[in-house]
Enzyme design. Structure first.
Site, PDB file in Angstrom:
ATOM      1  N   ALA A  65       0.830  -1.203   0.000  1.00 45.79           N
ATOM      2  CA  ALA A  65       0.000   0.000   0.000  1.00 45.79           C
ATOM      3  C   ALA A  65       0.869   1.260   0.000  1.00 45.79           C
ATOM      4  O   ALA A  65       0.519   2.255  -0.638  1.00 45.79           O
ATOM      5  CB  ALA A  65      -0.939   0.004   1.205  1.00 45.79           C
ATOM      6  N   GLY A  78       2.063   1.590  -3.485  1.00 41.90           N
ATOM      7  CA  GLY A  78       0.875   1.742  -4.319  1.00 41.90           C
ATOM      8  C   GLY A  78       0.248   3.120  -4.216  1.00 41.90           C
ATOM      9  O   GLY A  78      -0.272   3.650  -5.200  1.00 41.90           O
ATOM     10  N   ASP A  79       0.315   3.720  -3.035  1.00 39.10           N
ATOM     11  CA  ASP A  79      -0.183   5.078  -2.838  1.00 39.10           C
ATOM     12  C   ASP A  79       0.545   6.045  -3.761  1.00 39.10           C
ATOM     13  O   ASP A  79      -0.069   6.865  -4.446  1.00 39.10           O
ATOM     14  CB  ASP A  79       0.006   5.475  -1.374  1.00 39.10           C
ATOM     15  CG  ASP A  79      -0.359   6.923  -1.090  1.00 39.10           C
ATOM     16  OD1 ASP A  79      -1.468   7.347  -1.461  1.00 39.10           O
ATOM     17  OD2 ASP A  79       0.468   7.629  -0.481  1.00 39.10           O
ATOM     18  N   ALA A  80       1.858   5.931  -3.809  1.00 39.98           N
ATOM     19  CA  ALA A  80       2.669   6.819  -4.653  1.00 39.98           C
ATOM     20  C   ALA A  80       2.417   6.555  -6.137  1.00 39.98           C
ATOM     21  O   ALA A  80       2.319   7.488  -6.938  1.00 39.98           O
ATOM     22  CB  ALA A  80       4.155   6.644  -4.327  1.00 39.98           C
ATOM     23  N   GLU A 108      -0.964   7.919  -7.121  1.00 35.77           N
ATOM     24  CA  GLU A 108      -0.864   9.385  -7.150  1.00 35.77           C
ATOM     25  C   GLU A 108      -0.220   9.864  -8.450  1.00 35.77           C
ATOM     26  O   GLU A 108      -0.686  10.826  -9.066  1.00 35.77           O
ATOM     27  CB  GLU A 108      -0.054   9.880  -5.952  1.00 35.77           C
ATOM     28  CG  GLU A 108       0.197  11.366  -5.957  1.00 35.77           C
ATOM     29  CD  GLU A 108      -0.773  12.175  -5.122  1.00 35.77           C
ATOM     30  OE1 GLU A 108      -0.855  13.400  -5.369  1.00 35.77           O
ATOM     31  OE2 GLU A 108      -1.436  11.613  -4.251  1.00 35.77           O
TER      32      GLU A 108
END
Length: 152
Positions: free
Chosen positions: A33, A36-38, A41
């Site tokens: 995560a 994956g967040d980056a 984004e």
């Protein structure tokens, strides 16, 4: 405009920084995560910037609205029927992970689903499934998202 996530980028980063190949199954769902967040984004920002020049404060506002937990939950709801069993397993691991942080201004349920959603993007990125990742990002976005009006 080219895609924000180049299929060779992960491999190039690994080569330049002498990173060793890791077994994806050894990564915690929160680590998936985290990356994956980056990745999500940068996909969102690439889509917004690709729609044309706009004031940075409007780009930031629009991107923030698209990557917040509630928006990620809605995007997940749009793609869940398309996920494979393995992808659902990655999502569930992310959703059920015990996080010691919580989102500002987000319901805990939305935050947990968003964590699972981000884990999927980390999984796709780290396993080199760029085309699948971009297909799912597009499927998760609404038509309004894809053609957002940068005036508001």
């Amino acid at each position: 405009m080219g895609a924000g996530i180049n299929p060779e980028m992960r491999e190039q980063i690994g080569e330049v920084f002498s990173l060793t190949e890791q077994d994806i199954k050894t990564y915690s769902p929160l680590t998936l995560a985290y990356i994956g967040d980056a990745v999500y984004e940068i996909i969102v920002r690439t889509v917004l910037v690709g729609q044309g020049n706009a004031p940075v404060n409007l780009l930031h506002k629009r991107a923030s609205n698209l990557v917040k937990a509630g928006a990620q939950k809605e995007a997940y709801d749009r793609i869940r029927e398309r996920l494979t069993e393995e992808e659902m397993s990655v999502f569930r691991r992310g959703r059920n992970a015990k996080s010691y942080t919580s989102a500002k201004n987000a319901a805990i349920g939305d935050y947990r689903v968003a964590t699972g959603f981000e884990a999927l993007f980390g999984y796709w990125y780290l396993t080199g499934q760029t085309e699948r990742m971009l297909q799912m990002a597009k499927a998760g976005m609404t038509e309004e998202t894809e053609r957002c009006d940068m005036k508001n």
